[in-house]
Design a protein around this motif. Structure first.
Motif, PDB file in Angstrom:
ATOM      1  N   ARG A 192       1.231  -1.260   0.096  1.00 14.53           N
ATOM      2  CA  ARG A 192      -0.197  -0.034  -0.258  1.00 14.53           C
ATOM      3  C   ARG A 192       0.723   1.304  -0.194  1.00 14.53           C
ATOM      4  O   ARG A 192       1.595   1.243   1.345  1.00 14.53           O
ATOM      5  CB  ARG A 192      -0.860   0.134   0.828  1.00 14.53           C
ATOM      6  CG  ARG A 192      -1.898   1.373   0.773  1.00 14.53           C
ATOM      7  CD  ARG A 192      -2.824   1.030   2.431  1.00 14.53           C
ATOM      8  NE  ARG A 192      -3.767  -0.083   2.946  1.00 14.53           N
ATOM      9  CZ  ARG A 192      -4.419  -0.592   2.392  1.00 14.53           C
ATOM     10  NH1 ARG A 192      -4.956   0.478   1.328  1.00 14.53           N
ATOM     11  NH2 ARG A 192      -5.114  -1.435   2.483  1.00 14.53           N
ATOM     12  N   PRO A 193       0.488   2.015  -0.509  1.00 11.87           N
ATOM     13  CA  PRO A 193       1.342   3.124  -1.126  1.00 11.87           C
ATOM     14  C   PRO A 193       1.399   4.854  -0.169  1.00 11.87           C
ATOM     15  O   PRO A 193       0.748   5.213   0.122  1.00 11.87           O
ATOM     16  CB  PRO A 193       0.927   3.947  -2.330  1.00 11.87           C
ATOM     17  CG  PRO A 193      -0.227   3.669  -2.781  1.00 11.87           C
ATOM     18  CD  PRO A 193      -0.607   2.131  -1.797  1.00 11.87           C
ATOM     19  N   GLY A 194       1.467   3.865   1.041  1.00 10.11           N
ATOM     20  CA  GLY A 194       1.805   4.960   2.489  1.00 10.11           C
ATOM     21  C   GLY A 194       2.311   4.596   3.485  1.00 10.11           C
ATOM     22  O   GLY A 194       3.271   4.233   3.270  1.00 10.11           O
ATOM     23  N   PRO A 195       2.104   5.219   4.899  1.00 12.51           N
ATOM     24  CA  PRO A 195       2.865   5.372   5.849  1.00 12.51           C
ATOM     25  C   PRO A 195       2.278   4.030   6.454  1.00 12.51           C
ATOM     26  O   PRO A 195       1.656   3.305   6.332  1.00 12.51           O
ATOM     27  CB  PRO A 195       2.838   6.492   6.135  1.00 12.51           C
ATOM     28  CG  PRO A 195       1.165   6.739   5.808  1.00 12.51           C
ATOM     29  CD  PRO A 195       1.356   6.315   4.507  1.00 12.51           C
ATOM     30  N   ARG A 219       0.384   1.918   9.777  1.00  8.65           N
ATOM     31  CA  ARG A 219      -0.560   2.256  10.803  1.00  8.65           C
ATOM     32  C   ARG A 219      -0.095   1.510  11.166  1.00  8.65           C
ATOM     33  O   ARG A 219      -0.180   0.773  11.578  1.00  8.65           O
ATOM     34  CB  ARG A 219      -2.053   2.167   9.669  1.00  8.65           C
ATOM     35  CG  ARG A 219      -1.942   3.014   8.106  1.00  8.65           C
ATOM     36  CD  ARG A 219      -3.095   2.938   7.609  1.00  8.65           C
ATOM     37  NE  ARG A 219      -2.666   1.935   7.023  1.00  8.65           N
ATOM     38  CZ  ARG A 219      -4.302   1.328   6.128  1.00  8.65           C
ATOM     39  NH1 ARG A 219      -5.500   2.343   6.026  1.00  8.65           N
ATOM     40  NH2 ARG A 219      -4.355   0.411   5.920  1.00  8.65           N
ATOM     41  N   ALA A 220      -1.385   1.708  12.420  1.00  5.18           N
ATOM     42  CA  ALA A 220      -1.299   1.264  13.820  1.00  5.18           C
ATOM     43  C   ALA A 220      -1.976  -0.693  13.167  1.00  5.18           C
ATOM     44  O   ALA A 220      -3.130  -0.916  12.523  1.00  5.18           O
ATOM     45  CB  ALA A 220      -3.266   1.695  14.288  1.00  5.18           C
ATOM     46  N   GLY A 221      -1.657  -1.682  14.075  1.00  5.89           N
ATOM     47  CA  GLY A 221      -1.523  -3.078  13.303  1.00  5.89           C
ATOM     48  C   GLY A 221      -0.776  -4.018  12.606  1.00  5.89           C
ATOM     49  O   GLY A 221      -1.450  -4.741  13.004  1.00  5.89           O
ATOM     50  N   GLU A 222       0.137  -2.538  11.719  1.00 10.12           N
ATOM     51  CA  GLU A 222       0.600  -3.877  10.811  1.00 10.12           C
ATOM     52  C   GLU A 222       2.148  -3.855  12.175  1.00 10.12           C
ATOM     53  O   GLU A 222       2.705  -3.810  12.505  1.00 10.12           O
ATOM     54  CB  GLU A 222       0.620  -1.994  10.096  1.00 10.12           C
ATOM     55  CG  GLU A 222       1.750  -2.958   8.669  1.00 10.12           C
ATOM     56  CD  GLU A 222       1.785  -1.694   7.796  1.00 10.12           C
ATOM     57  OE1 GLU A 222       2.407  -1.853   6.482  1.00 10.12           O
ATOM     58  OE2 GLU A 222       1.530  -0.091   7.817  1.00 10.12           O
ATOM     59  N   ILE A 281       4.052   4.806  13.732  1.00 15.35           N
ATOM     60  CA  ILE A 281       3.019   5.203  13.055  1.00 15.35           C
ATOM     61  C   ILE A 281       2.731   6.923  12.136  1.00 15.35           C
ATOM     62  O   ILE A 281       3.202   8.020  13.199  1.00 15.35           O
ATOM     63  CB  ILE A 281       1.555   4.989  14.098  1.00 15.35           C
ATOM     64  CG1 ILE A 281       2.272   3.806  14.639  1.00 15.35           C
ATOM     65  CG2 ILE A 281       0.639   5.423  13.136  1.00 15.35           C
ATOM     66  CD1 ILE A 281       0.861   3.218  15.603  1.00 15.35           C
ATOM     67  N   GLY A 282       2.609   6.130  11.109  1.00 13.86           N
ATOM     68  CA  GLY A 282       2.858   7.649   9.931  1.00 13.86           C
ATOM     69  C   GLY A 282       3.699   7.981   9.231  1.00 13.86           C
ATOM     70  O   GLY A 282       4.395   8.587   8.155  1.00 13.86           O
ATOM     71  N   GLN A 283       5.002   7.072   9.633  1.00 17.19           N
ATOM     72  CA  GLN A 283       6.246   7.416   8.680  1.00 17.19           C
ATOM     73  C   GLN A 283       6.454   6.407   7.209  1.00 17.19           C
ATOM     74  O   GLN A 283       6.133   5.599   7.398  1.00 17.19           O
ATOM     75  CB  GLN A 283       7.306   6.906   9.867  1.00 17.19           C
ATOM     76  CG  GLN A 283       7.880   8.017  10.588  1.00 17.19           C
ATOM     77  CD  GLN A 283       7.845   9.094  10.786  1.00 17.19           C
ATOM     78  OE1 GLN A 283       8.316   9.927   9.567  1.00 17.19           O
ATOM     79  NE2 GLN A 283       8.209  10.683  11.394  1.00 17.19           N
ATOM     80  N   LEU A 284       6.684   6.359   6.376  1.00 17.74           N
ATOM     81  CA  LEU A 284       7.235   5.733   5.388  1.00 17.74           C
ATOM     82  C   LEU A 284       8.310   4.427   5.632  1.00 17.74           C
ATOM     83  O   LEU A 284       9.191   5.103   6.359  1.00 17.74           O
ATOM     84  CB  LEU A 284       7.397   7.092   4.282  1.00 17.74           C
ATOM     85  CG  LEU A 284       6.447   7.553   3.242  1.00 17.74           C
ATOM     86  CD1 LEU A 284       6.625   8.080   2.361  1.00 17.74           C
ATOM     87  CD2 LEU A 284       5.031   6.846   2.931  1.00 17.74           C
ATOM     88  N   PRO A 285       7.681   3.525   5.106  1.00 16.76           N
ATOM     89  CA  PRO A 285       8.966   2.708   5.457  1.00 16.76           C
ATOM     90  C   PRO A 285      10.316   2.980   4.789  1.00 16.76           C
ATOM     91  O   PRO A 285      10.655   3.591   3.467  1.00 16.76           O
ATOM     92  CB  PRO A 285       8.299   1.199   4.129  1.00 16.76           C
ATOM     93  CG  PRO A 285       7.413   1.769   4.307  1.00 16.76           C
ATOM     94  CD  PRO A 285       7.010   3.040   4.603  1.00 16.76           C
ATOM     95  N   GLY A 286      11.144   2.511   5.065  1.00 15.80           N
ATOM     96  CA  GLY A 286      12.577   3.004   5.617  1.00 15.80           C
ATOM     97  C   GLY A 286      13.128   4.596   5.319  1.00 15.80           C
ATOM     98  O   GLY A 286      14.424   4.542   5.110  1.00 15.80           O
TER      99      GLY A 286
END
Length: 413
Positions: free
Chosen positions: A78-81, A83-86, A125-130
């Motif tokens: 998913r192209p996004g930061p 999220r909680a539960g991930e 939470i809210g940060q992009l992977p990497g």
């Protein structure tokens, strides 16, 4: 002599020019493309129209573009930061090329604990992977989404898992395709079930038998946690195609009559006891892969096939080994008497077991230790910066023997 030289220069300049005074173009400069050749045969108006059509970029129709976009995005993350539960994987580098990995499920009120400080989940939470984040003690962590291989190595486990290097060889042996039906005996911690689930796809089916209740519950829990985290971080749901059954496979002869199997994986102490039960449901020409810990189990398996005259042909028995290499730039130190090139540190540390697991408050840490060694001055002759290139001290040890059994039919009269 000067007159002859001037005459030769004039003749050469005349021969290299065309009749109208322009310089002659070489052969590779006069070659024309097929489109240019067609344009020269057309009238000037039509030739200009052809040139404009060729230079204009192709714009796909609106319906075609919208139909192609979901297919590209469906299989990716998913192209996004976060999220909680991930699930999030934090990676930290230490001395001597040591990598430490932390796996956690993100929650607003939780923190990620590490030997080098803590990091609240609300900062992840809210940060992009990497993204690189700093802990309370000042250590840097690289945050990203874990792969299936990393999740299998870091997830909670009861029995020993089937390692990814062996799983990939088993999948190649069985030649599984999307939509196949596969039988697994010995759910264990659920590692093999996850890889089989991805291989058969949404239209396939995996039937996993386990005799121990604690292993059965753990495999279901790990499978459920991976599916839940996948659905949050990806646009496509993970297929719910694994049936976990708490039962002894040797007593499941009645269940086997109602299904047709494309492949079988046996990961149990006595696989020879399951072969008479499962082989009638396996298609002719299909493969039964057996995961065995030691060579004596291989001998017992082949002896049982020969004495019971089971319709299986042992094609090969392999042991999968990987050889890890260390390639790092060295550091030059100049001394009065001699010049020595060495790596970042020459301080020996106590050896660590490869893939050592450290459990910290329901978080698992994977440590992969590597050591550096010195390098001679001759390395400078090959490159400007000398490098250390050698096999790693810590190699992956033996995990299992893999036997490939092919089912054959009765001979034709």
């Amino acid at each position: 002599m000067r007159g002859w030289s001037r005459l030769r220069r004039a003749a050469s300049s005349f021969s290299s020019s065309s009749g109208d005074g322009r310089p002659r173009r070489r052969a590779w400069e006069t070659s024309l493309s097929p489109l240019e050749r067609v344009r020269r045969l057309l009238p000037p108006e039509e030739a200009a129209a052809v040139g404009r059509c060729a230079a204009a970029p192709r714009v796909p129709p609106e319906g075609e573009e919208e139909a192609a976009r979901p297919q590209v995005e469906a299989a990716g993350a998913r192209p996004g930061p976060f999220r909680a539960g991930e699930l999030a994987l934090a990676e930290m580098w230490r001395k001597h090329n040591t990598t430490v990995k932390f796996l956690c499920r993100l929650a607003v009120d939780s923190v990620l604990s590490s030997p080098s400080g803590v990091l609240p989940h609300r900062e992840i939470i809210g940060q992009l992977p990497g993204q690189m984040l700093r802990t309370s003690a000042g250590a840097w962590l690289l945050l990203r989404r874990p792969s299936l291989e990393e999740y299998v190595l870091l997830m909670p486990r009861g029995p020993t898992i089937a390692y990814p290097k062996d799983v990939s060889a088993i999948l190649t042996m069985m030649d599984i395709h999307p939509g196949d039906t596969v039988l697994e005996t010995g759910s264990g911690s659920g590692a093999m079930s996850l890889f089989l689930s991805r291989a058969v796809g949404p239209k396939g089916r995996v039937v996993s038998y386990e005799i121990r209740e604690d292993h059965h519950n753990l495999a279901k829990k790990n499978y459920k946690h991976w599916r839940a985290a996948w659905e949050i971080g990806h646009t496509q749901e993970w297929p719910d195609n694994v049936d976990f059954i708490l039962k002894d496979i040797s007593t499941a002869a009645a269940d086997m009559k109602s299904i047709t199997l494309d492949a079988i994986v046996l990961d149990m102490l006595n696989p020879q006891s399951a072969l008479p039960v499962v082989h009638p449901s396996l298609k002719q020409g299909s493969v039964c892969a057996v995961y065995l810990a030691n060579i004596t189990q291989v001998i017992d398996l082949l002896h049982r096939i020969r004495t019971c005259k089971l319709p299986f042909l042992c094609e090969k028995i392999i042991e999968v080994t990987h050889r890890n290499w260390l390639v790092l730039p060295a550091k030059i130190k100049n001394y009065k008497t001699s010049q020595m090139a060495e790596t970042q540190e020459n301080i020996e540390e106590p050896p660590q077991k490869e893939n050592e697991e450290i459990h910290i408050r329901d978080q698992v840490v994977l440590t992969e230790g590597e050591c550096d060694e010195s390098l001679s001055d001759d390395a400078e002759t090959y490159c400007s910066v000398p490098y250390v290139a050698r096999p790693s001290h810590w190699q992956e040890a033996h995990s299992a023997f893999l036997a490939k059994l092919r089912k054959f039919g009765p001979p034709l009269s």
